[in-house]
Design an enzyme around this catalytic site. Structure first.
Site, PDB file in Angstrom:
ATOM      1  N   ARG A   1       0.814  -1.230   0.000  1.00 17.45           N
ATOM      2  CA  ARG A   1       0.000   0.000   0.000  1.00 17.45           C
ATOM      3  C   ARG A   1       0.839   1.268   0.000  1.00 17.45           C
ATOM      4  NH1 ARG A   1      -2.878  -3.098   3.710  1.00 17.45           N
ATOM      5  NH2 ARG A   1      -4.690  -4.076   2.751  1.00 17.45           N
TER       6      ARG A   1
ATOM      7  N   LYS B   1       0.767  10.880 -11.382  1.00 13.87           N
ATOM      8  CA  LYS B   1       0.055   9.854 -12.159  1.00 13.87           C
ATOM      9  C   LYS B   1       1.011   8.701 -12.420  1.00 13.87           C
ATOM     10  CE  LYS B   1      -3.338  12.624 -14.645  1.00 13.87           C
ATOM     11  NZ  LYS B   1      -3.844  12.997 -15.985  1.00 13.87           N
TER      12      LYS B   1
ATOM     13  N   GLU C   1       5.911  18.048 -25.283  1.00 16.11           N
ATOM     14  CA  GLU C   1       5.244  18.338 -24.005  1.00 16.11           C
ATOM     15  C   GLU C   1       5.633  19.737 -23.511  1.00 16.11           C
ATOM     16  OE1 GLU C   1       2.948  16.402 -22.854  1.00 16.11           O
ATOM     17  OE2 GLU C   1       3.400  14.358 -23.518  1.00 16.11           O
TER      18      GLU C   1
ATOM     19  N   LYS D   1       3.944  22.829 -14.314  1.00 16.88           N
ATOM     20  CA  LYS D   1       3.159  21.620 -14.045  1.00 16.88           C
ATOM     21  C   LYS D   1       2.881  21.500 -12.546  1.00 16.88           C
ATOM     22  CE  LYS D   1       2.259  16.827 -14.698  1.00 16.88           C
ATOM     23  NZ  LYS D   1       2.507  15.554 -15.331  1.00 16.88           N
TER      24      LYS D   1
ATOM     25  N   GLU E   1      -7.684  16.398 -11.632  1.00 18.50           N
ATOM     26  CA  GLU E   1      -8.181  16.751 -12.953  1.00 18.50           C
ATOM     27  C   GLU E   1      -9.661  17.098 -12.948  1.00 18.50           C
ATOM     28  OE1 GLU E   1      -6.083  14.403 -15.940  1.00 18.50           O
ATOM     29  OE2 GLU E   1      -7.804  14.710 -17.257  1.00 18.50           O
TER      30      GLU E   1
ATOM     31  N   ARG F   1      -6.272  20.912 -14.553  1.00 19.78           N
ATOM     32  CA  ARG F   1      -5.305  19.886 -14.953  1.00 19.78           C
ATOM     33  C   ARG F   1      -5.672  19.292 -16.312  1.00 19.78           C
ATOM     34  NH1 ARG F   1      -2.168  15.221 -11.365  1.00 19.78           N
ATOM     35  NH2 ARG F   1      -0.848  14.576 -13.095  1.00 19.78           N
TER      36      ARG F   1
ATOM     37  N   ASN G   1      -4.035  18.052 -21.095  1.00 20.74           N
ATOM     38  CA  ASN G   1      -4.370  17.084 -22.140  1.00 20.74           C
ATOM     39  C   ASN G   1      -4.411  17.722 -23.524  1.00 20.74           C
ATOM     40  OD1 ASN G   1      -4.649  15.053 -20.226  1.00 20.74           O
ATOM     41  ND2 ASN G   1      -6.778  15.641 -19.825  1.00 20.74           N
TER      42      ASN G   1
ATOM     43  N   HIS H   1      -3.732  15.736 -26.580  1.00 21.93           N
ATOM     44  CA  HIS H   1      -3.735  14.321 -26.223  1.00 21.93           C
ATOM     45  C   HIS H   1      -4.967  13.570 -26.720  1.00 21.93           C
ATOM     46  CE1 HIS H   1      -0.294  15.455 -23.947  1.00 21.93           C
ATOM     47  NE2 HIS H   1      -0.172  14.282 -23.354  1.00 21.93           N
TER      48      HIS H   1
ATOM     49  N   HIS I   1      -3.339  10.586 -28.335  1.00 19.94           N
ATOM     50  CA  HIS I   1      -3.412   9.240 -27.755  1.00 19.94           C
ATOM     51  C   HIS I   1      -3.998   8.251 -28.762  1.00 19.94           C
ATOM     52  CE1 HIS I   1      -3.118  10.008 -23.135  1.00 19.94           C
ATOM     53  NE2 HIS I   1      -1.963   9.740 -23.697  1.00 19.94           N
TER      54      HIS I   1
ATOM     55  N   HIS J   1       5.501   9.009 -28.283  1.00 18.76           N
ATOM     56  CA  HIS J   1       4.426   9.715 -27.596  1.00 18.76           C
ATOM     57  C   HIS J   1       4.374  11.204 -28.000  1.00 18.76           C
ATOM     58  CE1 HIS J   1       1.627  10.589 -24.354  1.00 18.76           C
ATOM     59  NE2 HIS J   1       2.439  11.539 -23.920  1.00 18.76           N
TER      60      HIS J   1
END
Ligand SMILES: NC(=O)c1ccc[n+]([C@@H]2O[C@H](COP(=O)([O-])OP(=O)(O)OC[C@H]3O[C@@H](n4cnc5c(N)ncnc54)[C@H](O)[C@@H]3O)[C@@H](O)[C@H]2O)c1
Length: 555
Positions: A307, A329, A371, A420, A430, A434, A438, A441, A445, A456
């Protein structure tokens, strides 16, 4: 990094060179020298008087002499006159090219420069206005003069955009470059999110301090597992191991294959097997040494093993340094889509050493700039929006950054990290801003998932180009915004098109986990800077924009 012995500030009048120079010098305990003031003191007359009586050629001669004498000194900050650096002779090895000299350009728009000069004149009664600027339309004259001198200013090691940044802040940034270059105290950026906070250190040479930094955060931790991939491992594990060893850690190494395929249940299982098989305990540490793949995989393993165990992110790719290593993330892919299994888990420590980028393959580096450009486009819509300097910074410093020139590289990474961090601090989960991260993206994606052998960042670049075209079509932005973004992506070597099947890409967009209530949510550039969210984009518009980036060359 060579040690900086002197700093030279270049730029037009009104860019703040004299004020910034004094503040930088005071902060470093160095001498401060202003070439105009030195000439005035030596000749007993003001610059305009000298221009009027002795002529420009004589003035430029004194200016050159003064500057060359000044750069022979150490521990000095030199503010140059606006025209002093136009003469190529001052850039030689005895001038601004002298070892240990950091030349910093201060870039200001003509209107702001004129407004600052007028304000100073009103306040102090001092005419800093150059004779060249006398007469009508000072902004137009300043613009014309700046255009002529820009080639000289562009020879600086870094150019800062100072339109909206106060002298104290500019000075602090320049001091930071000297401190980082000296590898002395390493400044950290803090990210404070509800689930935890991160200290993020960005400095060339910081990998050598990994053990010390980890020990500061975990005074009693004993065991460390470095998770890496089979490309990064041979290059950088020895230095990481040595740095950890100096602080009393004896790291074990867990190596996964390079590539996106390692963000899988299979390789996650292999990492668990190793950590649990070795008897990891909650006070132990996982160090993710690699690009975004290793960071996401090892981060998720650290988040879920027992955990949650200690986690240090040591990003080695540009993408990981500016984006994936911070923000919390973590996760792996599933056959249904990318990043569909994961957790938010803030790494208490991130150590980004830009010097590691020297071994990164060129194509990976270029991909990482996507990015960075994304951050620049969204900046105006973030807590960093007041400054709105990243886009012009990337435009002005493109050549230096593409060749990993310092201190521009570290500054670019630090500013991206700060942006960021501010976004994630404001909105970890998000629920709001946030989502702006994206940008590019939604389509990116899908293009990536369609398996078109793009990296990417390359896919995100195409996604951004398409999103800008959607923005122009639904009028969130104008054609000028599209052209500016295209030019910036071109300058950093990002692709314009790819061969792909539009239907396959559109079908894949349907499974994107970022759809809000079943509707596709688009992040689109906004008129005047920044981005906005739209959910009402007709499919025909999406197809049109997609058509511009796939299957055929753009005009
Ligand atoms: N967690 C997040 O917030 C977030 C954000 C953006 C992207 N990502 C994820 O990041 C991944 C992409 O990251 P990436 O572009 O770093 O890919 P990557 O981790 O695959 O690294 C790219 C390649 O460069 C190599 N490499 C990395 N650093 C190197 C170095 N210093 N020297 C030599 N080789 C080096 C790697 O071995 C790999 O072959 C994707 O899986 C993406 O989903 C995550």
């Amino acid at each position: 990094m060579p040690v900086v012995e002197r700093i030279v500030l270049v730029g037009v009048s009104g860019s703040g060179k004299s004020t910034v120079g004094r503040v930088v010098a005071a902060g470093l305990g160095w001498a401060s020298l202003d070439t105009d003031a030195a000439i005035e003191a030596a000749r007993g007359r003001s610059v305009p008087e000298l221009f009027a009586t002795e002529g420009e050629a004589a003035f430029r001669g004194w200016e050159r002499e003064t500057l060359l004498a000044a750069v022979a000194r150490a521990s000095v900050v030199i503010a140059t006159g606006g025209g002093a650096t136009v003469d190529p002779a001052v850039w030689g090895p005895d001038g601004l090219g002298r070892a240990g000299t950091l030349v910093v350009g201060l870039d200001v728009s003509p209107a702001v420069a004129i407004a600052r000069m007028a304000e100073q004149h009103r306040r102090d009664g001092v005419t800093t206005d150059r004779p060249l600027l006398a007469g009508d339309d000072p902004v137009g004259r300043m613009a014309a003069m700046k255009a002529v001198r820009q080639r000289a200013y562009d020879r600086a090691g870094i150019t800062l955009i100072v339109d909206r940044v106060g002298a104290d802040e500019v000075a602090a940034e320049i001091r930071g470059m000297v401190v980082a270059a000296d590898d002395g105290a390493l400044p950290g950026i803090t990210l404070d999110a509800p689930s935890g906070s991160s200290r993020i250190v960005v400095a060339p040479g910081s990998l050598a301090r990994l053990g010390t930094l980890a020990r500061e955060r975990w005074p009693r931790a004993g065991r460390v597992w470095i998770v890496t991939d089979d490309r990064v491992g041979p290059l950088h594990v020895p230095a990481a191991t040595a740095a950890l060893g100096e602080a009393g850690f004896t790291p074990a190494i867990v190596t996964v294959p390079t590539g996106e395929g390692s963000k899988s249940l299979r390789w996650l299982g292999a990492v668990y097997d190793r950590l649990l098989g070795d008897g990891i305990e909650r006070g132990d540490l996982v160090v993710a040494l690699g690009g975004g793949v290793v960071g996401d995989l090892a981060g998720f393993a650290a988040a879920t093993c027992l955990r949650g165990v200690g986690l240090v992110q040591v990003p080695t790719s540009l993408l990981a340094m500016v984006d994936s290593s911070m923000g919390g993330k973590t996760g792996i892919n599933h056959a249904v889509g990318k990043n569909l299994i994961g957790a938010f888990y803030q790494p208490p420590l991130v150590v980004a050493d830009p010097a590691l980028l020297a071994t990164l393959p060129e194509r990976e580096l270029v991909s990482g700039w996507a990015e960075v450009i994304k951050h620049a486009v969204i900046q105006a819509s973030t807590p960093e929006g007041e400054r709105n300097d990243l886009l012009p910074f990337l435009e002005r410093n493109a050549t230096r950054l593409a060749t990993l020139g310092e201190p521009a590289l570290s500054y670019a990474i630090r500013r991206n990290v700060a942006l960021k961090a501010a976004v994630v601090t404001a909105d970890e989960r998000e629920a709001g801003i946030r989502a702006y991260l994206n940008f590019g993206h939604t389509l990116g994606h899908a293009i990536e998932a369609a398996g078109y052998r793009l990296l990417h960042g390359e896919a995100i670049a195409l996604g951004m180009r398409a999103a800008a075209r959607i923005g122009a079509a639904v009028e969130t932005c104008d054609e000028g915004t599209v052209a500016r973004l295209d030019a910036l992506l071109d300058a950093y070597g990002l692709p314009r098109t790819t061969e792909a099947d539009a239907d396959a890409v559109l079908a894949l967009m349907g499974s994107d986990k970022k759809r809000a209530a079943g509707r596709q949510r688009w992040v689109l550039p906004a008129t005047g800077g920044g981005v906005c969210l739209r959910e009402d984009v007709p499919e025909g518009v999406v197809r049109g924009a997609l058509g511009a980036v796939i299957g055929r060359a753009m005009g």
